[in-house]
Design a protein around this motif. Structure first.
Motif, short mmCIF file in Angstrom:
data_model
loop_
_atom_site.label_atom_id
_atom_site.label_comp_id
_atom_site.label_asym_id
_atom_site.label_seq_id
_atom_site.Cartn_x
_atom_site.Cartn_y
_atom_site.Cartn_z
N LYS A 1 -2.29 -4.15 0.54
CA LYS A 1 -1.04 -3.46 0.19
C LYS A 1 -1.28 -2.35 -0.83
N GLN A 2 -2.22 -2.53 -1.74
CA GLN A 2 -2.51 -1.45 -2.69
C GLN A 2 -3.19 -0.27 -1.98
N HIS A 3 -4.02 -0.56 -1.00
CA HIS A 3 -4.62 0.51 -0.20
C HIS A 3 -3.54 1.24 0.59
N GLN A 4 -2.61 0.49 1.15
CA GLN A 4 -1.52 1.08 1.91
C GLN A 4 -0.64 1.96 1.01
N ARG A 5 -0.38 1.50 -0.19
CA ARG A 5 0.41 2.29 -1.14
C ARG A 5 -0.29 3.61 -1.47
N ALA A 6 -1.58 3.54 -1.74
CA ALA A 6 -2.33 4.76 -2.06
C ALA A 6 -2.35 5.72 -0.87
N TRP A 7 -2.53 5.18 0.33
CA TRP A 7 -2.55 5.99 1.54
C TRP A 7 -1.21 6.71 1.71
N ALA A 8 -0.12 5.98 1.51
CA ALA A 8 1.20 6.58 1.67
C ALA A 8 1.47 7.66 0.63
N LEU A 9 1.16 7.37 -0.63
CA LEU A 9 1.43 8.35 -1.68
C LEU A 9 0.61 9.62 -1.50
N ALA A 10 -0.59 9.48 -0.95
CA ALA A 10 -1.42 10.66 -0.68
C ALA A 10 -0.80 11.55 0.39
N ARG A 11 0.14 11.01 1.13
CA ARG A 11 0.83 11.77 2.18
C ARG A 11 2.31 12.01 1.83
N ASP A 12 2.63 11.89 0.56
CA ASP A 12 3.99 12.13 0.06
C ASP A 12 5.02 11.17 0.64
N LEU A 13 4.60 9.98 1.01
CA LEU A 13 5.51 8.93 1.47
C LEU A 13 5.73 7.98 0.29
N THR A 14 6.96 7.77 -0.10
CA THR A 14 7.22 6.98 -1.31
C THR A 14 7.89 5.63 -1.03
N THR A 15 8.10 5.29 0.23
CA THR A 15 8.70 4.00 0.58
C THR A 15 7.94 3.37 1.74
#
Length: 285
Positions: A111-125
């Motif tokens: 889940k922390q990897h998924q969070r980092a992946w999303a934030l790197a693509r400007d996805l915040t949810t």
């Protein structure tokens, strides 16, 4: 993109993977997709004629930019996660790790990897669903990660023919994980969102509890806070006492599902198996 925020999330993800002794990486090749499907088969044990997903579809997801990752330890794939773009941001559709590594922080690292992946693509949810009767998943999602339930979905997937879900209606809680919010940031730092029954206050009532024989009993729903218990081992109940497991399913749907349908907020889940629902707004109106 907020570069500092994304960098902090990446650092937290790398630390989580290191502590769990795993490598998490995006998958691309067809052979990797076949291996991912074998992992899913080991975890869910589906009907051979009804696979959870196919390697070809996984490759399409990966090629089109979705979140398709494998989890490795000692050169062996032990977990998998798939997420795809949705109206809210990223929807995490399926994630699992081998039984032998459960409880060793591998899921947290994913889940922390998924969070980092999303934030790197400007996805915040990030959104996902889970079975609200499974206590360890409720604690992981609501307390350890700080996600918030947004919707109760009765029998969401219908009948499923894998060994994990067979014989039970597939009620799910949809949760939202706000990646830049205080709870997600605290989670990345290793601080869970802890809450206890004692925090509920004097105007708390018990909406669902267990009788001495282990069966559910519906109670009151008229306090500022409503406490909703679930059994410690619902998965074991499915195997040993299917009628009792179904009774808990229907009782939880009535109470937790009913309260959420009325617009009340699930504020957390306790370590000892209680959902905490806030009704203050209605009481004060």
């Amino acid at each position: 993109m907020n570069a500092a925020r994304a960098a902090a999330a990446t650092a937290a993800a790398e630390l989580a993977a290191q502590r769990a002794d795993v490598t998490i990486r995006e998958l691309h090749g067809l052979d990797e997709m076949h291996e991912a499907c074998r992992v899913l088969d080991r975890i869910w044990r589906p009907d051979p004629g009804n696979p959870l997903i196919t390697p070809e579809l996984l490759r399409v997801f990966a090629h089109s930019g979705s979140y398709v990752v494998g989890v490795e330890r000692d050169g062996r794939t032990i977990g998998f996660c798939l997420g795809f773009l949705a109206s809210a941001g990223l929807h995490s559709h399926i994630a699992g790790v081998d039984d032998g590594v459960r409880g060793r922080n591998v899921g947290f690292a994913v889940k922390q990897h998924q969070r980092a992946w999303a934030l790197a693509r400007d996805l915040t949810t990030i959104t996902w669903t889970f079975d609200p009767l499974i206590s360890r998943n409720a604690y992981f999602n609501l307390a350890k990660l700080g996600a918030v339930p947004s919707e109760y979905l009765a029998d969401f997937y219908g009948t499923m023919r894998d060994e994990v879900n067979a014989g039970t209606e597939t009620d799910r809680l949809m949760v939202r994980w706000e990646l830049t919010g205080a709870h997600a940031v605290a989670s990345a730092a290793g601080t869970p969102r802890t809450i206890t029954v004692d925090d509920a206050g004097a105007r708390a009532v018990v909406g669902l509890d267990a009788k001495p024989d282990g069966s559910p009993v519906v109670g009151r729903r008229d306090g500022d806070t409503v406490l909703v218990r679930i059994p410690a081992e619902a998965e074991e109940l499915r195997r040993t006492d299917p009628p009792l497991a179904r009774a808990w399913r229907y009782a939880l749907r009535e109470v937790l599902g009913g309260l959420m349908a009325e617009g009340h907020t699930v504020t957390g889940f306790t370590r000892d198996g209680w959902y905490v629902i806030d009704r203050h707004q209605e009481t004060q109106a």
